[in-house]
Enzyme design. Sequence first.
Site, PDB file in Angstrom:
ATOM      1  N   ARG A  99       0.836  -1.200   0.000  1.00 41.05           N
ATOM      2  CA  ARG A  99       0.000   0.000   0.000  1.00 41.05           C
ATOM      3  C   ARG A  99       0.873   1.252   0.000  1.00 41.05           C
ATOM      4  O   ARG A  99       1.631   1.484   0.956  1.00 41.05           O
ATOM      5  CB  ARG A  99      -0.843  -0.022   1.276  1.00 41.05           C
ATOM      6  CG  ARG A  99      -1.634   1.221   1.501  1.00 41.05           C
ATOM      7  CD  ARG A  99      -2.134   1.311   2.938  1.00 41.05           C
ATOM      8  NE  ARG A  99      -2.907   2.522   3.075  1.00 41.05           N
ATOM      9  CZ  ARG A  99      -3.183   3.112   4.231  1.00 41.05           C
ATOM     10  NH1 ARG A  99      -2.762   2.577   5.353  1.00 41.05           N
ATOM     11  NH2 ARG A  99      -3.871   4.221   4.259  1.00 41.05           N
ATOM     12  N   TYR A 130       4.361   4.679   3.045  1.00 38.25           N
ATOM     13  CA  TYR A 130       4.330   3.791   4.215  1.00 38.25           C
ATOM     14  C   TYR A 130       5.457   2.762   4.245  1.00 38.25           C
ATOM     15  O   TYR A 130       5.561   1.991   5.200  1.00 38.25           O
ATOM     16  CB  TYR A 130       2.974   3.077   4.291  1.00 38.25           C
ATOM     17  CG  TYR A 130       1.811   4.042   4.433  1.00 38.25           C
ATOM     18  CD1 TYR A 130       1.712   4.871   5.546  1.00 38.25           C
ATOM     19  CD2 TYR A 130       0.835   4.146   3.450  1.00 38.25           C
ATOM     20  CE1 TYR A 130       0.658   5.768   5.686  1.00 38.25           C
ATOM     21  CE2 TYR A 130      -0.227   5.040   3.575  1.00 38.25           C
ATOM     22  CZ  TYR A 130      -0.308   5.847   4.690  1.00 38.25           C
ATOM     23  OH  TYR A 130      -1.337   6.739   4.819  1.00 38.25           O
ATOM     24  N   ASN A 183      -2.522   2.575  16.048  1.00 30.53           N
ATOM     25  CA  ASN A 183      -2.549   3.251  14.751  1.00 30.53           C
ATOM     26  C   ASN A 183      -3.940   2.997  14.181  1.00 30.53           C
ATOM     27  O   ASN A 183      -4.220   1.919  13.649  1.00 30.53           O
ATOM     28  CB  ASN A 183      -1.472   2.722  13.812  1.00 30.53           C
ATOM     29  CG  ASN A 183      -1.429   3.517  12.514  1.00 30.53           C
ATOM     30  OD1 ASN A 183      -2.343   4.298  12.223  1.00 30.53           O
ATOM     31  ND2 ASN A 183      -0.385   3.318  11.727  1.00 30.53           N
ATOM     32  N   ALA A 205      -7.135   5.771   9.001  1.00 32.43           N
ATOM     33  CA  ALA A 205      -8.001   6.903   8.648  1.00 32.43           C
ATOM     34  C   ALA A 205      -9.042   7.204   9.724  1.00 32.43           C
ATOM     35  O   ALA A 205      -9.548   8.338   9.798  1.00 32.43           O
ATOM     36  CB  ALA A 205      -8.683   6.631   7.308  1.00 32.43           C
ATOM     37  N   HIS A 212       1.551   6.785  14.206  1.00 33.07           N
ATOM     38  CA  HIS A 212       1.437   6.842  12.746  1.00 33.07           C
ATOM     39  C   HIS A 212       2.793   6.565  12.124  1.00 33.07           C
ATOM     40  O   HIS A 212       3.813   7.062  12.616  1.00 33.07           O
ATOM     41  CB  HIS A 212       0.957   8.220  12.284  1.00 33.07           C
ATOM     42  CG  HIS A 212      -0.378   8.574  12.839  1.00 33.07           C
ATOM     43  ND1 HIS A 212      -1.539   8.019  12.371  1.00 33.07           N
ATOM     44  CD2 HIS A 212      -0.723   9.401  13.849  1.00 33.07           C
ATOM     45  CE1 HIS A 212      -2.562   8.491  13.076  1.00 33.07           C
ATOM     46  NE2 HIS A 212      -2.089   9.331  13.979  1.00 33.07           N
ATOM     47  N   LEU A 213       2.769   5.835  11.033  1.00 31.50           N
ATOM     48  CA  LEU A 213       4.004   5.613  10.266  1.00 31.50           C
ATOM     49  C   LEU A 213       4.454   6.924   9.628  1.00 31.50           C
ATOM     50  O   LEU A 213       5.617   7.312   9.701  1.00 31.50           O
ATOM     51  CB  LEU A 213       3.749   4.570   9.175  1.00 31.50           C
ATOM     52  CG  LEU A 213       3.466   3.157   9.674  1.00 31.50           C
ATOM     53  CD1 LEU A 213       2.448   2.477   8.793  1.00 31.50           C
ATOM     54  CD2 LEU A 213       4.737   2.364   9.755  1.00 31.50           C
ATOM     55  N   ARG A 223      -5.783  15.224   7.053  1.00 29.99           N
ATOM     56  CA  ARG A 223      -5.069  14.326   7.975  1.00 29.99           C
ATOM     57  C   ARG A 223      -4.480  15.086   9.160  1.00 29.99           C
ATOM     58  O   ARG A 223      -3.874  14.503  10.054  1.00 29.99           O
ATOM     59  CB  ARG A 223      -3.932  13.598   7.254  1.00 29.99           C
ATOM     60  CG  ARG A 223      -4.416  12.623   6.205  1.00 29.99           C
ATOM     61  CD  ARG A 223      -3.259  11.858   5.604  1.00 29.99           C
ATOM     62  NE  ARG A 223      -3.608  11.376   4.292  1.00 29.99           N
ATOM     63  CZ  ARG A 223      -4.327  10.260   4.060  1.00 29.99           C
ATOM     64  NH1 ARG A 223      -4.703   9.500   5.033  1.00 29.99           N
ATOM     65  NH2 ARG A 223      -4.636   9.910   2.825  1.00 29.99           N
TER      66      ARG A 223
HETATM   67  C1  DQA Z   1      -1.627   6.549   9.064  1.00 28.58           C
HETATM   68  C2  DQA Z   1      -1.966   7.974   8.592  1.00 28.58           C
HETATM   69  C3  DQA Z   1      -3.449   8.085   8.270  1.00 28.58           C
HETATM   70  O1  DQA Z   1      -3.732   9.401   7.812  1.00 28.58           O
HETATM   71  C4  DQA Z   1      -3.821   7.111   7.164  1.00 28.58           C
HETATM   72  O2  DQA Z   1      -5.205   7.163   6.921  1.00 28.58           O
HETATM   73  C5  DQA Z   1      -3.389   5.719   7.469  1.00 28.58           C
HETATM   74  C6  DQA Z   1      -2.064   5.516   8.040  1.00 28.58           C
HETATM   75  C7  DQA Z   1      -0.102   6.354   9.277  1.00 28.58           C
HETATM   76  O3  DQA Z   1       0.266   5.373   9.902  1.00 28.58           O
HETATM   77  O4  DQA Z   1       0.696   7.163   8.805  1.00 28.58           O
HETATM   78  O5  DQA Z   1      -4.070   4.755   7.160  1.00 28.58           O
HETATM   79  O6  DQA Z   1      -2.273   6.303  10.296  1.00 28.58           O
END
Ligand code: DQA
Length: 142
Positions: free
Chosen positions: A18, A23, A74, A77, A100-101, A111
Amino acid sequence: MKKILVINGPNLNLLGQREPAIYGGTTLEEINLGLKQKAASMGLVLDFFQTNHEGEIVDRLQKLDGDFDGAALNAGAYTHTSLAIRDAILAIQTPVIEVHLSNPYARESYRQRSFLSGACRGVVGGFGARSYELALYWFATT
Ligand code: DQA
């Protein structure tokens, strides 16, 4: 030994394939394996939970008290949309760290709002898989 639950929300089961530019290329399984090894050297015991469903995160959070000393969450979204997950974090005693990554504050404006941050003990983001490690470090040293 402190027991910590690592909770991953929607689409994090697709890590590795993904949006790798954002990521990374490591799968969730690989991340969890690495965390398990690190945790052992930190004196923590880890358990893992991943779901794509908001209510399942709420259900899991509600069962933490008494079983776990903390959670690294984590929520993907749902971070940016879920009042229900925020309320679940506020409803329990177990400290939760938002993880968050990526660094959401360096990304799209939608975000940059988290429903969860204010309910969490702290927030770690932007360090790839090491974000989880840094959260674990806090649990290990507190
Ligand atoms: C996330 C950041 C979020 O905005 C996104 O929707 C994710 C991954 C991250 O780990 O950076 O799914 O949580």
